[in-house]
Design a protein around this motif. Structure first.
Motif, PDB file in Angstrom:
ATOM      1  N   PRO A  58      -6.523   2.651   7.409  1.00 35.89           N
ATOM      2  CA  PRO A  58      -6.353   3.376   6.147  1.00 35.89           C
ATOM      3  C   PRO A  58      -5.276   4.453   6.188  1.00 35.89           C
ATOM      4  O   PRO A  58      -4.769   4.849   5.139  1.00 35.89           O
ATOM      5  CB  PRO A  58      -7.740   3.991   5.907  1.00 35.89           C
ATOM      6  CG  PRO A  58      -8.341   4.111   7.268  1.00 35.89           C
ATOM      7  CD  PRO A  58      -7.842   2.916   8.021  1.00 35.89           C
ATOM      8  N   THR A  59      -4.933   4.936   7.377  1.00 41.75           N
ATOM      9  CA  THR A  59      -3.979   6.051   7.448  1.00 41.75           C
ATOM     10  C   THR A  59      -2.544   5.598   7.670  1.00 41.75           C
ATOM     11  O   THR A  59      -1.631   6.418   7.635  1.00 41.75           O
ATOM     12  CB  THR A  59      -4.365   7.003   8.596  1.00 41.75           C
ATOM     13  OG1 THR A  59      -4.303   6.294   9.843  1.00 41.75           O
ATOM     14  CG2 THR A  59      -5.774   7.551   8.394  1.00 41.75           C
ATOM     15  N   GLU A  60      -2.320   4.314   7.904  1.00 46.14           N
ATOM     16  CA  GLU A  60      -0.978   3.824   8.212  1.00 46.14           C
ATOM     17  C   GLU A  60      -0.300   3.274   6.958  1.00 46.14           C
ATOM     18  O   GLU A  60      -0.674   2.223   6.464  1.00 46.14           O
ATOM     19  CB  GLU A  60      -1.046   2.732   9.280  1.00 46.14           C
ATOM     20  CG  GLU A  60      -1.616   3.220  10.608  1.00 46.14           C
ATOM     21  CD  GLU A  60      -1.638   2.119  11.641  1.00 46.14           C
ATOM     22  OE1 GLU A  60      -0.725   1.280  11.635  1.00 46.14           O
ATOM     23  OE2 GLU A  60      -2.569   2.081  12.438  1.00 46.14           O
ATOM     24  N   ARG A  61       0.675   4.018   6.471  1.00 45.42           N
ATOM     25  CA  ARG A  61       1.424   3.603   5.284  1.00 45.42           C
ATOM     26  C   ARG A  61       0.468   3.154   4.181  1.00 45.42           C
ATOM     27  O   ARG A  61       0.601   2.081   3.606  1.00 45.42           O
ATOM     28  CB  ARG A  61       2.431   2.504   5.649  1.00 45.42           C
ATOM     29  CG  ARG A  61       3.528   3.016   6.573  1.00 45.42           C
ATOM     30  CD  ARG A  61       4.421   1.907   7.067  1.00 45.42           C
ATOM     31  NE  ARG A  61       3.746   1.037   8.025  1.00 45.42           N
ATOM     32  CZ  ARG A  61       3.574   1.321   9.314  1.00 45.42           C
ATOM     33  NH1 ARG A  61       4.010   2.448   9.798  1.00 45.42           N
ATOM     34  NH2 ARG A  61       2.970   0.478  10.118  1.00 45.42           N
ATOM     35  N   GLY A  62      -0.528   4.000   3.928  1.00 46.97           N
ATOM     36  CA  GLY A  62      -1.599   3.667   3.002  1.00 46.97           C
ATOM     37  C   GLY A  62      -1.124   3.366   1.597  1.00 46.97           C
ATOM     38  O   GLY A  62      -1.706   2.523   0.912  1.00 46.97           O
ATOM     39  N   GLY A  63      -0.061   4.041   1.152  1.00 42.33           N
ATOM     40  CA  GLY A  63       0.427   3.806  -0.202  1.00 42.33           C
ATOM     41  C   GLY A  63       0.879   2.377  -0.413  1.00 42.33           C
ATOM     42  O   GLY A  63       0.522   1.734  -1.409  1.00 42.33           O
ATOM     43  N   LEU A  64       1.677   1.858   0.522  1.00 37.52           N
ATOM     44  CA  LEU A  64       2.149   0.486   0.415  1.00 37.52           C
ATOM     45  C   LEU A  64       0.997  -0.499   0.508  1.00 37.52           C
ATOM     46  O   LEU A  64       0.944  -1.497  -0.218  1.00 37.52           O
ATOM     47  CB  LEU A  64       3.166   0.187   1.519  1.00 37.52           C
ATOM     48  CG  LEU A  64       4.598   0.678   1.298  1.00 37.52           C
ATOM     49  CD1 LEU A  64       5.450   0.378   2.526  1.00 37.52           C
ATOM     50  CD2 LEU A  64       5.212   0.032   0.061  1.00 37.52           C
ATOM     51  N   ARG A  65       0.051  -0.204   1.383  1.00 38.18           N
ATOM     52  CA  ARG A  65      -1.077  -1.111   1.559  1.00 38.18           C
ATOM     53  C   ARG A  65      -1.952  -1.170   0.304  1.00 38.18           C
ATOM     54  O   ARG A  65      -2.381  -2.242  -0.118  1.00 38.18           O
ATOM     55  CB  ARG A  65      -1.917  -0.675   2.764  1.00 38.18           C
ATOM     56  CG  ARG A  65      -1.200  -0.820   4.090  1.00 38.18           C
ATOM     57  CD  ARG A  65      -2.051  -0.256   5.224  1.00 38.18           C
ATOM     58  NE  ARG A  65      -1.284  -0.197   6.449  1.00 38.18           N
ATOM     59  CZ  ARG A  65      -1.102  -1.220   7.275  1.00 38.18           C
ATOM     60  NH1 ARG A  65      -1.650  -2.381   6.990  1.00 38.18           N
ATOM     61  NH2 ARG A  65      -0.395  -1.079   8.373  1.00 38.18           N
ATOM     62  N   VAL A  66      -2.221  -0.016  -0.264  1.00 39.26           N
ATOM     63  CA  VAL A  66      -3.038   0.010  -1.477  1.00 39.26           C
ATOM     64  C   VAL A  66      -2.301  -0.686  -2.622  1.00 39.26           C
ATOM     65  O   VAL A  66      -2.897  -1.457  -3.395  1.00 39.26           O
ATOM     66  CB  VAL A  66      -3.391   1.459  -1.857  1.00 39.26           C
ATOM     67  CG1 VAL A  66      -4.039   1.512  -3.238  1.00 39.26           C
ATOM     68  CG2 VAL A  66      -4.322   2.071  -0.812  1.00 39.26           C
TER      69      VAL A  66
ATOM     70  N   MET B 230       6.258  -5.135   4.239  1.00 43.49           N
ATOM     71  CA  MET B 230       6.958  -3.869   4.485  1.00 43.49           C
ATOM     72  C   MET B 230       6.042  -2.866   5.182  1.00 43.49           C
ATOM     73  O   MET B 230       6.459  -2.132   6.085  1.00 43.49           O
ATOM     74  CB  MET B 230       7.468  -3.301   3.163  1.00 43.49           C
ATOM     75  CG  MET B 230       8.563  -4.124   2.504  1.00 43.49           C
ATOM     76  SD  MET B 230       8.904  -3.580   0.803  1.00 43.49           S
ATOM     77  CE  MET B 230       9.390  -1.863   1.090  1.00 43.49           C
ATOM     78  N   ALA B 231       4.785  -2.838   4.769  1.00 47.71           N
ATOM     79  CA  ALA B 231       3.834  -1.891   5.356  1.00 47.71           C
ATOM     80  C   ALA B 231       3.476  -2.267   6.781  1.00 47.71           C
ATOM     81  O   ALA B 231       3.270  -1.399   7.634  1.00 47.71           O
ATOM     82  CB  ALA B 231       2.572  -1.817   4.504  1.00 47.71           C
ATOM     83  N   LEU B 232       3.423  -3.561   7.057  1.00 47.97           N
ATOM     84  CA  LEU B 232       3.000  -4.008   8.385  1.00 47.97           C
ATOM     85  C   LEU B 232       4.023  -3.668   9.463  1.00 47.97           C
ATOM     86  O   LEU B 232       3.664  -3.301  10.574  1.00 47.97           O
ATOM     87  CB  LEU B 232       2.753  -5.521   8.371  1.00 47.97           C
ATOM     88  CG  LEU B 232       1.539  -6.011   7.587  1.00 47.97           C
ATOM     89  CD1 LEU B 232       1.514  -7.533   7.541  1.00 47.97           C
ATOM     90  CD2 LEU B 232       0.250  -5.476   8.199  1.00 47.97           C
ATOM     91  N   ARG B 233       5.307  -3.813   9.133  1.00 47.09           N
ATOM     92  CA  ARG B 233       6.361  -3.584  10.125  1.00 47.09           C
ATOM     93  C   ARG B 233       6.047  -4.317  11.424  1.00 47.09           C
ATOM     94  O   ARG B 233       6.104  -3.757  12.514  1.00 47.09           O
ATOM     95  CB  ARG B 233       6.538  -2.088  10.395  1.00 47.09           C
ATOM     96  CG  ARG B 233       6.971  -1.284   9.175  1.00 47.09           C
ATOM     97  CD  ARG B 233       7.175   0.175   9.531  1.00 47.09           C
ATOM     98  NE  ARG B 233       7.474   0.965   8.338  1.00 47.09           N
ATOM     99  CZ  ARG B 233       7.632   2.284   8.343  1.00 47.09           C
ATOM    100  NH1 ARG B 233       7.516   2.967   9.463  1.00 47.09           N
ATOM    101  NH2 ARG B 233       7.897   2.933   7.225  1.00 47.09           N
TER     102      ARG B 233
END
Length: 218
Positions: A77-85, A157-160
């Motif tokens: 939940p804390t890793e690039r949460g905006g893109l994931r959501v 993009m979020a996964l990198r």
């Protein structure tokens, strides 16, 4: 269960969703009957159990992609949460819109095919194209694919996590032109989707299980 155990459960569910989605989306074009769809041969295709099962597998595949994104948000939940959501929300919209289109194509065309076979006439098959080409239906279909493409792209993009998720996203964007390919092309695309989905699950899990498994700071 410890917090780490819960996170591991989310990660396992995410990987399972991706792999099963890949198999479902590979089975969809493989099991789907192909015909000219203008004669009684088309009616037989529509009326077949394979027609219903293959389209339900497609819906299942889309649903599981969105579910994998949701489990990914829960797992990290804390890793690039905006893109994931954002990817999860877009995926949810995509599944809703695509399920509507695939639902009536699956069941309405199935009943049209059964009726055509019952009266031994292909005249009623013209209704199938009217259903498919309905402006509202086509709008839902197009917006659904757009939303799914955006969702998988944002997720990549979020996964990198290297090039595999990017390939997965590219294959999703290719779905619309692939519909105009002959059966072999559609089946081949389905196999590539399976490999990309499974590969995405593998690279994410491998990265998390490696020594660099720690919260992102940027």
């Amino acid at each position: 269960m410890s917090s780490q155990g819960i996170l591991n459960t989310y990660r396992t569910a995410r990987a399972a969703c991706l792999v099963i989605a890949g198999f479902a989306l590979a089975a969809y074009p493989l099991l789907r009957p192909y015909s000219d769809e203008e004669t009684l041969a088309g009616a037989q295709a529509y009326a077949s159990t394979a027609w219903v099962v293959s389209h339900l597998l497609a819906i299942l595949g889309f649903l599981l992609i969105a579910a994998a994104m949701l489990f990914d948000v829960a797992a990290r939940p804390t890793e690039r949460g905006g893109l994931r959501v954002a990817s999860t929300l877009s995926g949810t919209v995509a599944v809703t819109l695509l399920s509507l289109y695939y639902g009536f194509e699956c069941f309405a065309l199935h009943e049209i095919g059964r009726m055509a076979l019952a009266v031994n006439s292909a005249e009623g098959l013209a209704l199938a194209d009217q259903i498919r080409d309905n402006p509202f239906a086509l709008t839902l279909f197009g917006l659904g694919w757009l939303a799914l493409g955006v969702a998988v792209t944002l997720w990549a993009m979020a996964l990198r996590a290297g090039g595999v998720p990017a390939v997965f996203a590219a294959l999703v964007w290719l779905y619309l032109p692939v519909f105009f390919l002959p059966p072999a092309g559609r089946i081949g695309h389905g196999v590539l989707v399976l490999l990309a989905a499974a590969g995405t699950a593998w690279v994410i899990t491998s990265a998390e299980n490696g020594p660099s498994d720690r919260p992102a700071t940027g």
